[in-house]
Motif scaffolding. Structure first.
Motif, PDB file in Angstrom:
ATOM      1  N   HIS A 107     -34.862 -48.586  -1.366  1.00  0.00           N
ATOM      2  CA  HIS A 107     -34.112 -47.174  -2.435  1.00  0.00           C
ATOM      3  C   HIS A 107     -33.299 -47.270  -3.952  1.00  0.00           C
ATOM      4  O   HIS A 107     -33.171 -46.142  -4.149  1.00  0.00           O
ATOM      5  CB  HIS A 107     -34.772 -45.647  -2.267  1.00  0.00           C
ATOM      6  CG  HIS A 107     -36.065 -45.734  -0.760  1.00  0.00           C
ATOM      7  ND1 HIS A 107     -37.322 -45.506  -2.139  1.00  0.00           N
ATOM      8  CD2 HIS A 107     -36.497 -46.335  -0.040  1.00  0.00           C
ATOM      9  CE1 HIS A 107     -38.329 -45.706  -1.393  1.00  0.00           C
ATOM     10  NE2 HIS A 107     -38.341 -45.947  -0.136  1.00  0.00           N
ATOM     11  N   CYS A 108     -32.438 -48.761  -3.283  1.00  0.00           N
ATOM     12  CA  CYS A 108     -31.614 -48.218  -4.421  1.00  0.00           C
ATOM     13  C   CYS A 108     -31.708 -47.806  -5.567  1.00  0.00           C
ATOM     14  O   CYS A 108     -33.014 -48.298  -6.101  1.00  0.00           O
ATOM     15  CB  CYS A 108     -30.839 -50.141  -4.436  1.00  0.00           C
ATOM     16  SG  CYS A 108     -29.729 -49.874  -5.757  1.00  0.00           S
ATOM     17  N   THR A 109     -31.411 -46.723  -6.326  1.00  0.00           N
ATOM     18  CA  THR A 109     -31.476 -46.416  -8.121  1.00  0.00           C
ATOM     19  C   THR A 109     -31.761 -47.668  -9.264  1.00  0.00           C
ATOM     20  O   THR A 109     -32.148 -47.121 -10.159  1.00  0.00           O
ATOM     21  CB  THR A 109     -30.261 -45.153  -8.572  1.00  0.00           C
ATOM     22  OG1 THR A 109     -29.024 -45.520  -8.664  1.00  0.00           O
ATOM     23  CG2 THR A 109     -31.040 -44.297  -6.982  1.00  0.00           C
ATOM     24  N   THR A 110     -30.924 -48.746  -9.039  1.00  0.00           N
ATOM     25  CA  THR A 110     -30.806 -49.490  -9.950  1.00  0.00           C
ATOM     26  C   THR A 110     -31.524 -50.726  -9.559  1.00  0.00           C
ATOM     27  O   THR A 110     -30.751 -52.180  -9.310  1.00  0.00           O
ATOM     28  CB  THR A 110     -29.483 -49.686 -10.725  1.00  0.00           C
ATOM     29  OG1 THR A 110     -28.020 -49.857  -9.530  1.00  0.00           O
ATOM     30  CG2 THR A 110     -28.847 -47.830 -11.131  1.00  0.00           C
ATOM     31  N   ALA A 158     -29.770 -54.665  -4.130  1.00  0.00           N
ATOM     32  CA  ALA A 158     -28.838 -53.475  -4.282  1.00  0.00           C
ATOM     33  C   ALA A 158     -27.681 -53.336  -4.314  1.00  0.00           C
ATOM     34  O   ALA A 158     -26.921 -53.893  -4.635  1.00  0.00           O
ATOM     35  CB  ALA A 158     -28.955 -53.192  -2.792  1.00  0.00           C
ATOM     36  N   CYS A 159     -27.256 -52.046  -5.409  1.00  0.00           N
ATOM     37  CA  CYS A 159     -25.917 -52.349  -6.022  1.00  0.00           C
ATOM     38  C   CYS A 159     -24.317 -52.228  -5.041  1.00  0.00           C
ATOM     39  O   CYS A 159     -23.792 -52.195  -4.933  1.00  0.00           O
ATOM     40  CB  CYS A 159     -25.490 -50.627  -6.610  1.00  0.00           C
ATOM     41  SG  CYS A 159     -25.969 -49.404  -6.279  1.00  0.00           S
ATOM     42  N   GLY A 160     -25.156 -51.451  -3.732  1.00  0.00           N
ATOM     43  CA  GLY A 160     -24.319 -50.971  -2.259  1.00  0.00           C
ATOM     44  C   GLY A 160     -23.508 -50.127  -3.447  1.00  0.00           C
ATOM     45  O   GLY A 160     -22.430 -49.345  -2.038  1.00  0.00           O
ATOM     46  N   LYS A 161     -23.266 -49.029  -3.384  1.00  0.00           N
ATOM     47  CA  LYS A 161     -22.640 -47.844  -4.477  1.00  0.00           C
ATOM     48  C   LYS A 161     -23.328 -46.421  -4.116  1.00  0.00           C
ATOM     49  O   LYS A 161     -23.256 -45.551  -4.402  1.00  0.00           O
ATOM     50  CB  LYS A 161     -22.095 -48.251  -5.433  1.00  0.00           C
ATOM     51  CG  LYS A 161     -21.333 -49.064  -4.968  1.00  0.00           C
ATOM     52  CD  LYS A 161     -20.841 -49.828  -7.014  1.00  0.00           C
ATOM     53  CE  LYS A 161     -19.682 -50.950  -7.093  1.00  0.00           C
ATOM     54  NZ  LYS A 161     -19.101 -51.458  -7.873  1.00  0.00           N
ATOM     55  N   CYS A 162     -24.437 -46.870  -4.835  1.00  0.00           N
ATOM     56  CA  CYS A 162     -25.729 -45.187  -4.878  1.00  0.00           C
ATOM     57  C   CYS A 162     -25.735 -44.916  -3.358  1.00  0.00           C
ATOM     58  O   CYS A 162     -25.574 -45.159  -2.636  1.00  0.00           O
ATOM     59  CB  CYS A 162     -26.623 -45.353  -5.658  1.00  0.00           C
ATOM     60  SG  CYS A 162     -27.978 -46.484  -4.525  1.00  0.00           S
ATOM     61  N   GLU A 163     -26.356 -43.805  -3.586  1.00  0.00           N
ATOM     62  CA  GLU A 163     -26.153 -42.634  -2.183  1.00  0.00           C
ATOM     63  C   GLU A 163     -27.152 -43.472  -1.852  1.00  0.00           C
ATOM     64  O   GLU A 163     -27.134 -43.122  -0.267  1.00  0.00           O
ATOM     65  CB  GLU A 163     -27.205 -41.337  -3.144  1.00  0.00           C
ATOM     66  CG  GLU A 163     -26.953 -40.204  -2.194  1.00  0.00           C
ATOM     67  CD  GLU A 163     -28.207 -39.102  -2.598  1.00  0.00           C
ATOM     68  OE1 GLU A 163     -28.688 -39.001  -3.837  1.00  0.00           O
ATOM     69  OE2 GLU A 163     -28.527 -38.146  -1.622  1.00  0.00           O
ATOM     70  N   TYR A 164     -27.721 -43.947  -1.712  1.00  0.00           N
ATOM     71  CA  TYR A 164     -29.247 -44.663  -0.766  1.00  0.00           C
ATOM     72  C   TYR A 164     -28.952 -46.120  -0.531  1.00  0.00           C
ATOM     73  O   TYR A 164     -29.066 -45.610   0.607  1.00  0.00           O
ATOM     74  CB  TYR A 164     -30.917 -45.242  -1.168  1.00  0.00           C
ATOM     75  CG  TYR A 164     -31.447 -43.243  -1.563  1.00  0.00           C
ATOM     76  CD1 TYR A 164     -32.373 -42.905  -0.781  1.00  0.00           C
ATOM     77  CD2 TYR A 164     -31.820 -43.580  -3.107  1.00  0.00           C
ATOM     78  CE1 TYR A 164     -32.818 -41.962  -1.656  1.00  0.00           C
ATOM     79  CE2 TYR A 164     -32.649 -42.520  -3.221  1.00  0.00           C
ATOM     80  CZ  TYR A 164     -33.361 -41.104  -2.307  1.00  0.00           C
ATOM     81  OH  TYR A 164     -33.923 -40.219  -2.935  1.00  0.00           O
ATOM     82  N   CYS A 165     -27.852 -46.433  -1.054  1.00  0.00           N
ATOM     83  CA  CYS A 165     -27.354 -47.898  -0.200  1.00  0.00           C
ATOM     84  C   CYS A 165     -26.009 -47.127   0.427  1.00  0.00           C
ATOM     85  O   CYS A 165     -26.355 -48.066   1.616  1.00  0.00           O
ATOM     86  CB  CYS A 165     -26.362 -48.749  -1.174  1.00  0.00           C
ATOM     87  SG  CYS A 165     -27.740 -49.715  -2.371  1.00  0.00           S
ATOM     88  N   ARG A 166     -25.662 -46.230   0.203  1.00  0.00           N
ATOM     89  CA  ARG A 166     -24.582 -46.188   0.833  1.00  0.00           C
ATOM     90  C   ARG A 166     -25.192 -45.800   2.239  1.00  0.00           C
ATOM     91  O   ARG A 166     -24.472 -45.257   3.622  1.00  0.00           O
ATOM     92  CB  ARG A 166     -24.090 -44.607   0.608  1.00  0.00           C
ATOM     93  CG  ARG A 166     -22.606 -45.235  -0.422  1.00  0.00           C
ATOM     94  CD  ARG A 166     -21.514 -45.195  -0.393  1.00  0.00           C
ATOM     95  NE  ARG A 166     -21.044 -45.523  -1.455  1.00  0.00           N
ATOM     96  CZ  ARG A 166     -19.555 -45.691  -1.842  1.00  0.00           C
ATOM     97  NH1 ARG A 166     -18.630 -44.117  -0.989  1.00  0.00           N
ATOM     98  NH2 ARG A 166     -19.201 -45.836  -3.022  1.00  0.00           N
TER      99      ARG A 166
HETATM  100 ZN   LIG Z   1     -27.529 -48.808  -4.962  1.00  0.00          ZN
END
Ligand SMILES: [Zn+2]
Ligand SMILES: NC(=O)c1ccc[n+]([C@@H]2O[C@H](COP(=O)([O-])OP(=O)(O)OC[C@H]3O[C@@H](n4cnc5c(N)ncnc54)[C@H](O)[C@@H]3O)[C@@H](O)[C@H]2O)c1
Ligand SMILES: [Zn+2]
Length: 345
Positions: A103-106, A89-97
């Motif tokens: 469902h992290c976009t990357t 998880a990137c922690g920054k995308c819409e889903y991570c937030r």
């Molecule tokens: Zn993410």
């Protein structure tokens, strides 16, 4: 390095592969110390997971030591002891937030699926800062391997989504590692009854040792009747599906009480009948979820304080050299009584 590679439908091999390298500044390379095999790896070998292509190194669970980090990794450094989440998880995308790491976009469930996984000497972990967890010294590694996937899965998809409450009645259909993880973590909430249902008497025996208040072997096709009898014809407040076939989801539809919850965990490859003709007026909810692993830090604390002991799920141990034997043992669980196998790299 040595790695377990998915070759073709039903085929795998322990192969020599180049050691992975940092490809993005947020990557870390982790030297695996312990990993395991998941039911989902068997699904991949059966061709059930279309996103996972031949040539892939399998595995999405494990613990290890950080071997190198990209310039953008700030939380971890060389030599750190880490737990790997099955979800990156990137922690920054819409889903991570929204804490929906699955469902992290990357990211999401990519390890051992769309990128090379943990059944190897080394693995590349993308978004390392948010996908690895530090292991304090003196913590038992083996127990923590259960935190990469199965404990958060049973807890998030089954127990939390199923809204298990103090004094409530719970049925868990499927007493495999995931159903048992749901059984262990459901007890955080002190339900009055936990009924475990499976076809395998050995697994039901294990479930009793893990805290099930009753068990039902459903091979006679009469599990729904048995549950209704046990619950004065009410049914259960929470029905957790932990198998992934139509019959077990339909069983949950039959045994859910008015106002209850059906929490699906199983990976389904075929359609399931939704019996709205019997359910429309019963005030129930149905949930699905891909594990987000957002509860890893909380579950970590419960393991350290011995509120739960996931090590009980470990039945066999192998060296990485013998991973094909580990697959044999895990793949024939009814005969070998395997639950989780630990592979030492
Ligand atoms: Zn993410
Ligand atoms: N939602 C998620 O994020 C997520 C994550 C990990 C795993 N999963 C899925 O969870 C499911 C369970 O995983 P597992 O590793 O415990 O699998 P498993 O195959 O080890 O266990 C399944 C259990 O179901 C029992 N079973 C099979 N058919 C049955 C039937 N008709 N009635 C009652 N019991 C029956 C088997 O005897 C076995 O004990 C799988 O579908 C897996 O892919 C989902
Ligand atoms: Zn898994």
């Amino acid at each position: 390095m040595k790695a377990l590679v998915y070759l073709a439908l039903g085929k795998k091999a322990l192969d020599e592969r180049p050691k992975p390298e940092i490809t993005s500044p947020t990557d870390a390379i982790v030297k695996i110390t312990k990993t395991t095999i998941c039911g989902t790896d068997l699904h991949i070998l059966k061709g059930d997971v279309a996103t996972c292509k031949p040539g892939r190194i399998l595995g999405h669970e494990g613990v290890g030591i950080v071997d190198s980090v990209g310039a953008g990794v700030t939380v971890f450094k060389l030599g750190d002891h880490v737990l790997i989440s099955c979800v990156s998880a990137c922690g920054k995308c819409e889903y991570c937030r929204k804490q929906m790491f699955s469902h992290c976009t990357t990211g999401g469930w990519i390890l051992g699926n769309t990128i090379d996984g943990t059944q190897a000497e080394f693995v590349r972990i993308p978004h390392a800062d948010n996908s690895l967890y530090p292991i304090p010294s003196g913590t038992d590694e083996e127990a923590l391997v259960m935190l990469s996937d199965i404990l958060p899965t049973g807890f998030e998809c089954g127990v939390l989504n199923g809204k298990v409450q103090p004094g409530s009645t719970v049925a868990i259909v499927g007493s495999g590692p995931i159903g048992l993880a749901a059984l262990l973590t459901a007890q955080f909430f002190s339900p009055a009854e936990i009924i475990m249902i499976d076809l395998d008497d050995n697994r039901l025996e294990v479930a009793k040792r893990f805290g099930a208040t009753s068990t039902i072997n459903s091979k006679d096709g009469k599990a729904a009747e048995a549950v209704m009898k046990m619950t004065d014809n009410r049914g259960v407040d929470t029905a957790i599906e932990a198998v992934g076939i139509p019959a077990t989801f339909e069983l949950c539809e039959k045994i859910v009480a008015p106002g209850g919850h059906i929490a699906n965990i199983g990976v389904h490859g075929t359609k399931v009948e939704l019996h709205l003709e019997t359910l429309w007026d019963r005030n129930i909810s149905i949930t699905t979820r891909l594990v987000d692993t957002v509860t890893i830090p909380m579950l970590f604390k419960t393991v350290r304080s011995k509120k739960i002991d996931p090590k009980l799920l470990i039945t066999h141990r192998f060296k990485l050299d013998k991973i094909l034997d580990a697959y044999e043992t895990f793949g024939h669980a009814a005969d070998t009584k395997a639950l989780k196998v630990i592979i030492e790299a």
